[in-house]
Structures are given as C-alpha cells and as structure tokens.
Enzyme design. Sequence first.
Site, PDB file in Angstrom:
ATOM      1  N   LEU A  99       0.842  -1.198   0.000  1.00  0.00           N
ATOM      2  CA  LEU A  99       0.000   0.000   0.000  1.00  0.00           C
ATOM      3  C   LEU A  99       0.879   1.252   0.000  1.00  0.00           C
ATOM      4  O   LEU A  99       0.747   2.120  -0.863  1.00  0.00           O
ATOM      5  CB  LEU A  99      -0.902  -0.030   1.253  1.00  0.00           C
ATOM      6  CG  LEU A  99      -1.970   1.055   1.352  1.00  0.00           C
ATOM      7  CD1 LEU A  99      -3.024   0.874   0.267  1.00  0.00           C
ATOM      8  CD2 LEU A  99      -2.638   1.026   2.735  1.00  0.00           C
ATOM      9  N   GLY A 144       1.705   7.567   2.711  1.00  0.00           N
ATOM     10  CA  GLY A 144       1.716   6.712   3.903  1.00  0.00           C
ATOM     11  C   GLY A 144       0.342   6.778   4.540  1.00  0.00           C
ATOM     12  O   GLY A 144      -0.599   6.097   4.105  1.00  0.00           O
ATOM     13  N   GLU A 149       0.358   0.359  10.063  1.00  0.00           N
ATOM     14  CA  GLU A 149      -1.080   0.031  10.153  1.00  0.00           C
ATOM     15  C   GLU A 149      -1.857   1.118  10.902  1.00  0.00           C
ATOM     16  O   GLU A 149      -2.682   0.871  11.771  1.00  0.00           O
ATOM     17  CB  GLU A 149      -1.273  -1.349  10.788  1.00  0.00           C
ATOM     18  CG  GLU A 149      -0.479  -2.390  10.018  1.00  0.00           C
ATOM     19  CD  GLU A 149      -1.186  -3.693   9.842  1.00  0.00           C
ATOM     20  OE1 GLU A 149      -2.415  -3.711   9.911  1.00  0.00           O
ATOM     21  OE2 GLU A 149      -0.482  -4.692   9.621  1.00  0.00           O
ATOM     22  N   GLU A 178      -1.430   8.606  15.827  1.00  0.00           N
ATOM     23  CA  GLU A 178      -2.192   9.841  15.564  1.00  0.00           C
ATOM     24  C   GLU A 178      -3.447   9.523  14.737  1.00  0.00           C
ATOM     25  O   GLU A 178      -4.532  10.038  15.003  1.00  0.00           O
ATOM     26  CB  GLU A 178      -1.320  10.862  14.802  1.00  0.00           C
ATOM     27  CG  GLU A 178      -0.203  11.502  15.621  1.00  0.00           C
ATOM     28  CD  GLU A 178       1.008  10.592  15.805  1.00  0.00           C
ATOM     29  OE1 GLU A 178       1.127   9.564  15.110  1.00  0.00           O
ATOM     30  OE2 GLU A 178       1.850  10.911  16.667  1.00  0.00           O
TER      31      GLU A 178
END
Length: 403
Positions: A125, A131, A365, A369
Amino acid sequence: MDFALSEEHRMVQQMVRDFAQKEVAPIIKEQDRKQEMAAFILPRMGELGILGVCFPMRYGGQGMDYIALGLVCEELEAVDSSLRVVMSVHVGLNSMGLLQWGTEEQKQRLLAPQARGEKVACFGLTESGAGSDVAAIASTARWDGDVYILNGEKMWISLATKAHHALVVARTNLKAADPHEGLSAFLVDLSLPGVTTGDIHGKLGVRAGSTGWLAFQDVRVPVENRIGEEGEGFKIAMSCLDNGRYTVGAGAVGLIRASLEASVRYAHERKAFGREIGKFQLIQQKIARMVQSYEAGRLLYLRAGWMKNQGLRNTRETSLAKWFATDASFEAASEAIQVHGAYGYSDEYEVERYLRNSKGAIIYEGTSEIHQLMQAGYALGYREDAPLRCELPAYDAEFWQAE
Ligand SMILES: Cc1cc2nc3c(=O)[nH]c(=O)nc-3n(C[C@H](O)[C@H](O)[C@H](O)COP(=O)(O)OP(=O)(O)OC[C@H]3O[C@@H](n4cnc5c(N)ncnc54)[C@H](O)[C@@H]3O)c2cc1C
C-alpha cells in the site's frame, strides 16, 4: 458472555508457544543482530498451519476462528515482533482480504496456496509519497485490452523480498473526482517480468524480520487477479487494515506480556539495599501497570476477534485495540528496561529488543495519531462506517471445517 477459551484455542496457543519459545527464542538475538530473517521461519510456520490458521479448510486453512488468529499473534510476539509481522501481512492484510473480497475462483486459486503456506504473501500500500494519506498513491494500473499494466514503487513493505504474492493498490482512474475512488486492488505475482524487490537495512527494530520495497515496471497483471471491482481499492485496503490491525494489537499484547514476565523475573533476582528490587513500591508500580495494560489490551483484542467471529463491523473496536496495545507495549518495554537498570540497556537481556520492536507498531497500520483521529471522529459523530459490498464473513464452524 463467555470468557473461556475453547479446547481448540488452548491447543493452538500451546502449539505456537512451543514453536516460538523452543525453536525461535534461542536464535532470535543473533538474527536480530545480523538483521536477517532465519530461513526456516516461513516454511516452518507454513508446515505448522500457522499461516492458514483462520481460513476455511476448503481454502487450504486450518478451519479455526478469528480469536485463534489473535492468540497466535500474542504468542508469536511474546518472542519477537518479526514473527507476528508475518501474520499481519500474510494473513491479516493479504489473505483475509482475499477471503473477504475475492471471488470463489480467486479463493481457490490465490488464497488456498497462501493458506497452505506454499505461497508467501505481502501487502503493498505505502509509497514514498503516500503513507497515512493513502489517496495520494501514485502507482498506476492501466487497462490494456486483457491485462492491466502496472507501474510504480511501494516502500516499507514487510516480506517484500520473501513473498511470492503482493496485494497491491494502484490508481486505475486518473480522472476520478475523488482520488479515493480511483484506486483498485490487485494480487500481483512477484515473479512476473518487470517486478523488482529489495530490502531496507538499518531499521530501529523488527531487525530479525524482512522489510523492503517493490518496484513495478510495465508489469502485465491479468484481469482475473484484480480483487473486487475497479474503484474499490481504497475500501479493500481499509478492510485489509481492519484485519491487519487486529493482528498488530493482539501481538502488542504479547510484547507487554514478555516485558512483564522479564520484569517479574528480574525483580526477584536483583538485590539492592539488601532486598530484592521487587520489594520496592516504585518497581511494583511499574509491574502493576504492565499487568493492567496486558489485561486491558487482551480484552480489547478478544472483543474485536469476537466481533469478527460474529460478522459484526469492527473498524472502531479494532482501531482502539491496536492503538491502546501498541502505545502500552512501548511503555511496558521502556519500563522493563528501567526495571533491569543498566543491564536492560544492553542486549544481554531481551528487553532492549522489545523496546525497539514496539516502536514500529505505533507507526505501521495507522500511526497512533491516525487512530486518535478515528476514535475522536467516532465519538464526536464525525465518522461512521458505511456497509461494504463484501464484509468479512462471520466464522461458521461447519463451513470452515468442511473440506
Ligand atoms: C517496519 C515497518 C513495516 C511496514 N510494513 C508495511 C507493509 O507491509 N505494507 C505497507 O503498505 N506499508 C508498510 N509500512 C508503512 C507504514 O504503514 C507507514 O509508515 C505508515 O502508514 C505511516 O506512513 P508514513 O511513514 O509515510 O508517515 P506519514 O503519513 O508521512 O506521517 C508522518 C507523521 O505525520 C503524522 N500525520 C500524518 N497525517 C496526519 C494527520 N492527518 N493528522 C495528524 N498527524 C498526521 C503521522 O501520524 C506521523 O507522525 C511499514 C512501516 C514500517 C516502519
């Protein structure tokens, strides 16, 4: 409400504990030092059925439920995070995505060899520019008659150089008004021409694991390897994360347990001012806090696993379990070093590795935050989960255990 584990749960827990403690614990420090995954780990996990623990037998799995998956992750990470990372990517992020979104044909062709451990799977991903902000993905998959032409690079990919398959999210519609809707998911065979992979060295933690990159140059991905419909890539990625995060949360609970056990042992052994240090209240406070984190983290992941078993949407509960346990595992590992004093600060003991490993899980994952934003969003009513076209199937023992 039933808090008891079944006989089957206890058996898988014991089997994985034996594997991790007897076969991996004796060599893990050296692998961590060498920054290398031991060659026997993946084949052995496949042989023991760990890589397919929660999949129906008809798709090559062991026929156990999602709670069993959580228990396995707890046991693995009680020895080293690199073992649990294998479960997060191979099982949670990739294979469970196939179980949820794949067609019957894809489950037979793609999921079954993964669940049997014949093919190792990873999840692509993240990119250098995408990110937390998944919608910024720049990799593209262009439709070209009967195949998609995949181009782009994925960074920070666990098992990049070990895996045979990657679940890759790429942009299929450059013109979509909402960039989330221009993404699609593909199960890419990493032996295809145009795929290159490499390792990343010098990581703070998970050094006995494998993290790397994937690059795609004009890779021809057959249409039958597209998972879900075109444009469903973002939703698929998010539901894969619901499953991956569950494994990360459960694993972090194992790291808390390992920190607690190491601290209790040392607190009994070490003497200062004529008494074992466990007699000092400030040491007891640290141990009490580890007990609290362990028990609370365990309940949170078991609830998420129970919800998965029932077929209930659990994005909110899984996020909470992952956020709580990963933050708590970092604190537990840090306090375990404190309990060990100077010895904890060296690799003579395991606790320094626990601290280095625990930090990664606060980043991957969903950073802590992002989980805080999610929890606040649910509490404030800014966020709610829309039903998905394909939900993770509820655990059904009869279906799961039929060949
Ligand atoms: C060991 C390891 C293994 C990994 N394995 C995989 C893998 O197998 N597959 C894969 O696809 N990825 C993997 N990743 C990547 C990981 O998922 C990303 O690193 C993570 O999603 C964060 O993205 P980023 O590093 O780009 O940080 P960024 O998204 O750039 O975030 C940087 C900082 O900004 C904060 N931030 C960002 N957005 C917000 C916001 N809206 N509000 C407040 N703060 C914000 C973040 O919390 C963070 O503190 C792995 C990473 C590591 C370290």
